[in-house]
Design an enzyme around this catalytic site. Structure first.
Site, PDB file in Angstrom:
ATOM      1  N   ARG A 106    -104.994 -63.279   2.478  1.00 63.09           N
ATOM      2  CA  ARG A 106    -104.659 -62.670   1.176  1.00 63.09           C
ATOM      3  C   ARG A 106    -105.942 -62.116   0.587  1.00 63.09           C
ATOM      4  NH1 ARG A 106    -101.512 -64.566  -4.224  1.00 63.09           N
ATOM      5  NH2 ARG A 106     -99.819 -64.010  -2.818  1.00 63.09           N
ATOM      6  N   HIS A 133     -97.127 -56.489   0.381  1.00 65.94           N
ATOM      7  CA  HIS A 133     -96.864 -57.936   0.290  1.00 65.94           C
ATOM      8  C   HIS A 133     -95.620 -58.240   1.150  1.00 65.94           C
ATOM      9  CE1 HIS A 133     -97.080 -61.911  -1.084  1.00 65.94           C
ATOM     10  NE2 HIS A 133     -96.752 -61.795  -2.353  1.00 65.94           N
ATOM     11  N   GLN A 136     -93.383 -61.475   0.958  1.00 67.83           N
ATOM     12  CA  GLN A 136     -92.574 -61.485  -0.270  1.00 67.83           C
ATOM     13  C   GLN A 136     -91.264 -60.711  -0.027  1.00 67.83           C
ATOM     14  OE1 GLN A 136     -93.497 -62.827  -3.594  1.00 67.83           O
ATOM     15  NE2 GLN A 136     -91.320 -62.483  -3.859  1.00 67.83           N
ATOM     16  N   ASP A 229     -92.679 -56.705 -11.874  1.00 71.41           N
ATOM     17  CA  ASP A 229     -93.892 -57.440 -11.484  1.00 71.41           C
ATOM     18  C   ASP A 229     -94.864 -57.327 -12.662  1.00 71.41           C
ATOM     19  OD1 ASP A 229     -96.013 -58.587 -10.049  1.00 71.41           O
ATOM     20  OD2 ASP A 229     -96.471 -56.751  -8.923  1.00 71.41           O
ATOM     21  N   CYS A 270     -91.467 -61.300  -8.322  1.00 68.62           N
ATOM     22  CA  CYS A 270     -92.216 -62.045  -7.308  1.00 68.62           C
ATOM     23  C   CYS A 270     -92.920 -63.261  -7.901  1.00 68.62           C
ATOM     24  CB  CYS A 270     -93.212 -61.123  -6.610  1.00 68.62           C
ATOM     25  SG  CYS A 270     -94.308 -60.259  -7.751  1.00 68.62           S
ATOM     26  N   ARG A 315     -89.664 -68.011  -0.305  1.00 66.57           N
ATOM     27  CA  ARG A 315     -90.974 -67.679   0.270  1.00 66.57           C
ATOM     28  C   ARG A 315     -91.284 -68.632   1.424  1.00 66.57           C
ATOM     29  NH1 ARG A 315     -94.838 -65.283  -2.368  1.00 66.57           N
ATOM     30  NH2 ARG A 315     -95.499 -64.866  -0.248  1.00 66.57           N
TER      31      ARG A 315
HETATM   32  N1  NVA Z   1     -98.828 -57.217  -7.983  1.00 66.50           N
HETATM   33  C1  NVA Z   1     -99.159 -58.627  -8.086  1.00 66.50           C
HETATM   34  C2  NVA Z   1     -98.304 -59.444  -7.176  1.00 66.50           C
HETATM   35  C3  NVA Z   1     -98.518 -60.926  -7.257  1.00 66.50           C
HETATM   36  C4  NVA Z   1     -97.661 -61.703  -6.301  1.00 66.50           C
HETATM   37  C5  NVA Z   1    -100.633 -58.798  -7.759  1.00 66.50           C
HETATM   38  O1  NVA Z   1    -101.090 -58.187  -6.797  1.00 66.50           O
HETATM   39  O2  NVA Z   1    -101.321 -59.523  -8.479  1.00 66.50           O
HETATM   40  N1   CP Z   2     -95.398 -64.137  -5.384  1.00 63.95           N
HETATM   41  C1   CP Z   2     -96.581 -64.599  -4.968  1.00 63.95           C
HETATM   42  O1   CP Z   2     -97.178 -64.117  -4.009  1.00 63.95           O
HETATM   43  O2   CP Z   2     -97.056 -65.664  -5.681  1.00 63.95           O
HETATM   44  P1   CP Z   2     -98.489 -66.324  -5.541  1.00 63.95           P
HETATM   45  O3   CP Z   2     -99.488 -65.317  -6.052  1.00 63.95           O
HETATM   46  O4   CP Z   2     -98.431 -67.552  -6.390  1.00 63.95           O
HETATM   47  O5   CP Z   2     -98.736 -66.634  -4.087  1.00 63.95           O
END
Ligand code: NVA
Ligand code: CP
Length: 333
Positions: A106, A133, A136, A229, A270, A315
């Site tokens: 990540r 993602h 997800q 989101d 998400c 998830r």
């Molecule tokens: N768009 C958000 C998604 C988090 C799961 C981010 O990248 O922070």
């Molecule tokens: N939706 C998601 O990816 O959550 P986290 O950032 O908590 O992993």
């Protein structure tokens, strides 16, 4: 279907049949988990979890799924390793590839997870980049399928910044699976043209449609799924908050939006979500901009139409399926 040895970097790399296979595998593993059936197929294997950004759901899903599958896991937090500071991605990949059977990443650019996959020699799983993602997406599609019983023909409306990981990934998933994707947001936040063109090609094969609109009433009319989101993603500068709040407030998910969508519509997010602004950052932003919520009202978030916790649970089941498929399905499963 055999996905052994494959990376899982974006759904663009997978056919609709492969995606549906991963959803079926997820449902099967979920049923086994609910029945208390053990699935320790990979005793003796280990996975590495690289997180250059923070996480609750993704990290916990990988750790619980690995444990359920009999594997060990090592969590590398955003500050605790040499990655990206003293050591290159290529060198990190070659080191971890010698010790682990799979690697989750990540972080920031999609090019980083691609570089990792190029050198690791073991499956690499994208746990979120700026652009995509994909794990997800499997959870979201499983949740929609569990709720409606099918995916083809579902109208999914994404409200918010559609240029980033969630908007991009939803457009790819919907266009591959014959769904009707709508990005309902200000023009400035429409997905990039190149990706739209690529998704139009998937849509031509699957029967999907892609609509980009600034019109909330027309865009959300009779939708099956309303999705949003956070307005500012991890890694983005604080300086963008004000502009985003200004631009995206007309695209907040409210009860009026849900009503326009239709009686059977569900709400997905998400997570994490800014729905009541009781969290540390939520409070700070609420006070700074005089707000009580952001991308979704608390009323919608807490309503029966909201399936966000089913989605969050999924998830884990879907990430487990990605690992089983790419590590190679055991003969005894
Ligand atoms: N768009 C958000 C998604 C988090 C799961 C981010 O990248 O922070
Ligand atoms: N939706 C998601 O990816 O959550 P986290 O950032 O908590 O992993």
């Amino acid at each position: 279907m055999n996905l052994k040895g494959r990376n899982f970097l974006t759904l663009k790399d997978f056919t609709p049949e492969e995606i549906l296979y991963l959803l079926d595998l997820s449902a099967d593993l979920k049923a086994k988990k609910k029945a208390g059936e053990l699935t320790e197929y990979y005793k003796g294997k280990n996975i590495a979890l690289i997180f250059e950004k923070t996480s609750t759901r993704t990290r916990c899903s990988f750790e619980v799924a690995a444990h359920d599958l009999g594997m060990g896991s090592t969590y590398l937090d955003p500050t605790g390793s040499q990655i990206g500071k003293k050591e290159s991605i290529a060198d990190t990949a070659r080191v971890l590839g010698r010790m682990y059977d799979g690697i989750e990443y990540r972080g920031f650019g999609q090019d980083i997870v691609e570089e990792l996959a190029k050198y690791a020699g073991v499956p690499v799983w994208n746990g979120l980049t700026n652009e995509y993602h994909p794990t997800q997406m499997l959870a979201d599609m499983l949740t929609i399928r569990e709720h409606f019983g099918y995916l083809k023909g579902i109208k999914l409306v994404y409200m918010g910044d559609a240029r980033y990981n969630m908007g991009n990934s939803l457009m790819v998933a919907c266009s591959k699976l014959g769904m009707h994707f709508v990005a309902c947001t200000s023009k400035k936040y429409f997905p990039n043209e190149e990706l739209v063109a690529q998704c139009q090609e998937y849509a031509a094969q699957s029967g999907a449609t892609i609509t980009l609109t600034e019109d909330v009433e027309a865009g959300t009319k009779d939708a099956d799924v309303i999705y949003t989101d956070v307005w500012v993603s991890m890694g983005e500068p604080d300086a963008v908050w004000e502009e985003r709040i200004h631009d995206l407030t007309p695209y907040k998910v409210t009860s009026a939006v849900m009503k326009n969508a239709g009686e059977k519509a569900i709400f997905l997010h998400c997570l994490p979500a800014f729905h009541d602004l009781k969290t540390k950052i939520g409070k700070e932003m609420g006070e700074r901009f005089n707000l009580t919520d952001m991308e979704v009202t608390d009323e919608v978030f807490e309503s029966p139409a909201s399936k966000v916790f089913d989605e969050a649970e999924n998830r884990m089941h879907t990430i487990k399926a990605v690992m089983v498929a790419t590590l190679g399905e055991p003969e005894t499963r």
